[in-house]
Scaffold this motif. Structure first.
Motif, short mmCIF file in Angstrom:
data_model
loop_
_atom_site.label_atom_id
_atom_site.label_comp_id
_atom_site.label_asym_id
_atom_site.label_seq_id
_atom_site.Cartn_x
_atom_site.Cartn_y
_atom_site.Cartn_z
N GLY A 42 1.76 7.25 1.17
CA GLY A 42 0.63 7.51 2.04
C GLY A 42 -0.42 8.44 1.44
N LYS A 43 -0.10 9.12 0.34
CA LYS A 43 -1.07 9.97 -0.34
C LYS A 43 -1.88 9.12 -1.31
CE LYS A 43 0.26 13.54 1.84
NZ LYS A 43 -0.56 14.00 2.94
N LYS A 44 -3.14 9.44 -1.49
CA LYS A 44 -4.04 8.59 -2.27
C LYS A 44 -4.57 9.29 -3.51
CE LYS A 44 -5.73 6.34 1.91
NZ LYS A 44 -6.91 6.05 2.74
N ALA A 45 -4.74 8.50 -4.56
CA ALA A 45 -5.55 8.93 -5.70
C ALA A 45 -6.96 8.45 -5.35
CB ALA A 45 -5.06 8.29 -6.99
N TYR A 56 -3.16 3.72 -3.59
CA TYR A 56 -2.09 4.36 -2.84
C TYR A 56 -0.99 3.37 -2.48
CZ TYR A 56 -4.65 2.48 1.22
OH TYR A 56 -5.30 1.66 2.10
N HIS A 57 0.13 3.93 -2.01
CA HIS A 57 1.29 3.16 -1.56
C HIS A 57 1.69 3.73 -0.21
CE1 HIS A 57 4.98 0.84 -1.90
NE2 HIS A 57 5.63 1.92 -1.49
N ASP A 58 1.90 2.87 0.78
CA ASP A 58 2.20 3.35 2.13
C ASP A 58 3.69 3.38 2.47
OD1 ASP A 58 2.89 0.71 2.60
OD2 ASP A 58 1.25 0.32 4.00
N GLY A 59 4.53 3.18 1.47
CA GLY A 59 5.97 3.12 1.71
C GLY A 59 6.49 1.69 1.69
N ASN A 60 5.60 0.74 1.97
CA ASN A 60 5.95 -0.68 1.93
C ASN A 60 5.08 -1.47 0.97
OD1 ASN A 60 8.04 -0.69 4.00
ND2 ASN A 60 6.39 -0.30 5.45
N ASP A 61 3.79 -1.24 1.04
CA ASP A 61 2.83 -2.01 0.27
C ASP A 61 1.99 -1.08 -0.61
OD1 ASP A 61 3.46 -4.57 1.54
OD2 ASP A 61 2.54 -3.67 3.32
N SER A 62 1.45 -1.65 -1.70
CA SER A 62 0.58 -0.91 -2.61
C SER A 62 -0.85 -1.42 -2.47
CB SER A 62 1.06 -1.08 -4.05
OG SER A 62 2.36 -0.57 -4.19
N TYR A 63 -1.82 -0.50 -2.59
CA TYR A 63 -3.22 -0.84 -2.37
C TYR A 63 -4.11 -0.30 -3.48
CZ TYR A 63 -1.58 -1.53 2.42
OH TYR A 63 -0.89 -1.95 3.53
#
Length: 77
Positions: A42-45, A56-63
């Protein structure tokens, strides 16, 4: 004053427990890491003055999210 500049004025280098340089910030506010950068889920670059690019990655998916700054261009040699 930017946060990077504030940190740069606080200390030019951060030393890890083995007395090795872990982070270096030069006068141009360029940050160099001696090792990998780990971010929690959930933390973002975030890149750009207007948060134009976020990774970022939300625990399930990467964005990889690009907004309002033009095209997202991926290149390879």
């Amino acid at each position: 004053m930017t946060k990077a500049r504030e940190l740069a004025e606080l200390s030019r280098t951060i030393i890890d427990t083995s007395d090795a340089t872990a982070i270096t910030i030069n006068a141009d506010e360029e940050v160099t890491l001696a090792d990998d950068l780990f971010l929690a889920d959930g933390k973002k670059a975030v890149f750009g003055a207007g948060s134009d690019l976020q990774i970022y990655h939300d625990g399930n998916d990467s964005y990889i999210a690009e907004s309002e700054a033009g095209d997202l261009i991926i290149t390879s040699p």
